[in-house]
Design a protein around this motif. Sequence first.
Motif, PDB file in Angstrom:
ATOM      1  N   ALA A 129      61.316  33.651  33.136  1.00 32.57           N
ATOM      2  CA  ALA A 129      61.364  32.219  32.848  1.00 32.57           C
ATOM      3  C   ALA A 129      60.059  31.577  33.293  1.00 32.57           C
ATOM      4  O   ALA A 129      59.552  31.872  34.381  1.00 32.57           O
ATOM      5  N   LEU A 165      66.829  30.020  33.111  1.00 29.65           N
ATOM      6  CA  LEU A 165      67.428  30.728  34.236  1.00 29.65           C
ATOM      7  C   LEU A 165      68.931  30.864  34.011  1.00 29.65           C
ATOM      8  O   LEU A 165      69.534  30.010  33.359  1.00 29.65           O
ATOM      9  N   PRO A 166      69.535  31.921  34.524  1.00 28.16           N
ATOM     10  CA  PRO A 166      68.989  32.963  35.404  1.00 28.16           C
ATOM     11  C   PRO A 166      68.036  33.902  34.682  1.00 28.16           C
ATOM     12  O   PRO A 166      68.143  34.117  33.471  1.00 28.16           O
ATOM     13  N   LEU A 170      59.967  35.012  37.612  1.00 21.55           N
ATOM     14  CA  LEU A 170      59.495  33.653  37.428  1.00 21.55           C
ATOM     15  C   LEU A 170      57.991  33.681  37.160  1.00 21.55           C
ATOM     16  O   LEU A 170      57.237  34.312  37.904  1.00 21.55           O
ATOM     17  N   VAL A 187      62.658  36.641  41.172  1.00 13.52           N
ATOM     18  CA  VAL A 187      63.598  35.574  41.467  1.00 13.52           C
ATOM     19  C   VAL A 187      64.387  35.865  42.739  1.00 13.52           C
ATOM     20  O   VAL A 187      64.928  34.939  43.375  1.00 13.52           O
ATOM     21  N   VAL A 194      67.152  28.639  43.584  1.00 11.17           N
ATOM     22  CA  VAL A 194      67.446  28.148  42.240  1.00 11.17           C
ATOM     23  C   VAL A 194      68.803  27.464  42.264  1.00 11.17           C
ATOM     24  O   VAL A 194      69.796  28.058  42.697  1.00 11.17           O
ATOM     25  N   THR A 196      71.501  25.283  39.792  1.00 14.85           N
ATOM     26  CA  THR A 196      71.815  24.899  38.417  1.00 14.85           C
ATOM     27  C   THR A 196      72.262  23.446  38.369  1.00 14.85           C
ATOM     28  O   THR A 196      73.082  23.005  39.181  1.00 14.85           O
ATOM     29  N   SER A 207      67.875  24.222  35.412  1.00 11.67           N
ATOM     30  CA  SER A 207      67.896  24.494  36.850  1.00 11.67           C
ATOM     31  C   SER A 207      66.726  23.826  37.548  1.00 11.67           C
ATOM     32  O   SER A 207      65.720  23.469  36.922  1.00 11.67           O
ATOM     33  N   VAL A 209      64.014  24.653  40.605  1.00 11.71           N
ATOM     34  CA  VAL A 209      63.445  25.813  41.295  1.00 11.71           C
ATOM     35  C   VAL A 209      62.605  25.330  42.462  1.00 11.71           C
ATOM     36  O   VAL A 209      61.684  24.525  42.283  1.00 11.71           O
TER      37      VAL A 209
END
Length: 381
Positions: A129, A165-166, A170, A187, A194, A196, A207, A209
């Motif tokens: 991601a 995500l998930p 990253l 991650v 992280v 949500t 999400s 981060v």
Amino acid sequence: MTAQPIPAAPDLDLLPSDVETDLRRSVRAVLVKTCPTEALVALADGSDDVSGPAWSGLAHDLGLAALLVPEEHGGAGAGPREAAVVAEECGRACAPVPFLTSAVLATSLLVRLGAAEPLARLAEGGTAALVVPAGTASAGSWARRTGIEASGGRLAGEVRGVVGLPADLLLVPVHGPGGPALHLVPVDADGVAVSTRTSLDATRPVSDVRLDVEAGTPLATGDEVTAALDHALATAAGVLAAEQAGLAAWCLEQTVAHLSERRQFGRVVGGFQALKHRLADLYAEVGQASAVAAHAAAALAGESDVPVSVAVAQAFCSEVAVHAAEEAVQLHGGLGMTWESPVHLRLKRAKADHVLLGSPDAHRDALARLVDLAAPTPEAG
């Protein structure tokens, strides 16, 4: 002064190849099986029995996680046209899979940078991601909203509204003392948090981060990062247009089918002239969106006139998808307002996609700059 002629754009073949037709058939078969409406609706209640099987079917059974990964890194070595076919089917099915965010956006970025090791991992079915806020349309727009900084050998900060995500990896663009840099962060590393958020579209989670990790060696730095980000975001925006076109086509087909069966006042509802006019207008819009999205994918594949093609596709397809979904809800009548009907899922996806990689207004502004079209002058008084 004599105006300089605008060079003619190269001819692009927009007709699907046999490979693309076979790919579409295979993807649709998987998604019809793995994305039933009841399972998609259950996502809003926190029950996820769909995203795992759907992504497994695409990534492992069909190998689509590796679609854009070059062959030398274990991938299929395909291009944006094939990616657009998959995205169109994902839009039709409202599939809760990270194809756009991982197999297109993150992969395009890594391919541009020649990052062999993470590409090999994605080719095996891993996911990545890009840690930028939803709505990012270019490296410049990301730079104005970044929340991660590199300082003292660490990456620290927070980015809110990240889509994709998930994921396993990253990809974190940062601004540091030496300028822009792109870092790869697992991650599951210590210092990665992280969370949500509640989002409109439960099939594409959003999400926040937060990072406080060792920086390590960046994948790339300087202008290379900016150029790679712009390329990846443009590729993803062009492919997103195909997803929006597929979603709009599904809405039109389902609405026509419903109005062909629903009866009122002793006659089929679809026979009313006013509804025929609305469907005819929508049919024209959906057909245009499909053509515009196909042109963007072909332009990306041929690397010709990409910025203009992508800006046109996003400015147009974003609004057609929302309009098609709104018409589907309204023309389904009371049924369209119920949880059992699948049309509300497409409306939510269409509204989320509307701003995912830049709003239509942002892309129209970009298009105006690209073709040197001056903004209208406000009238005096």
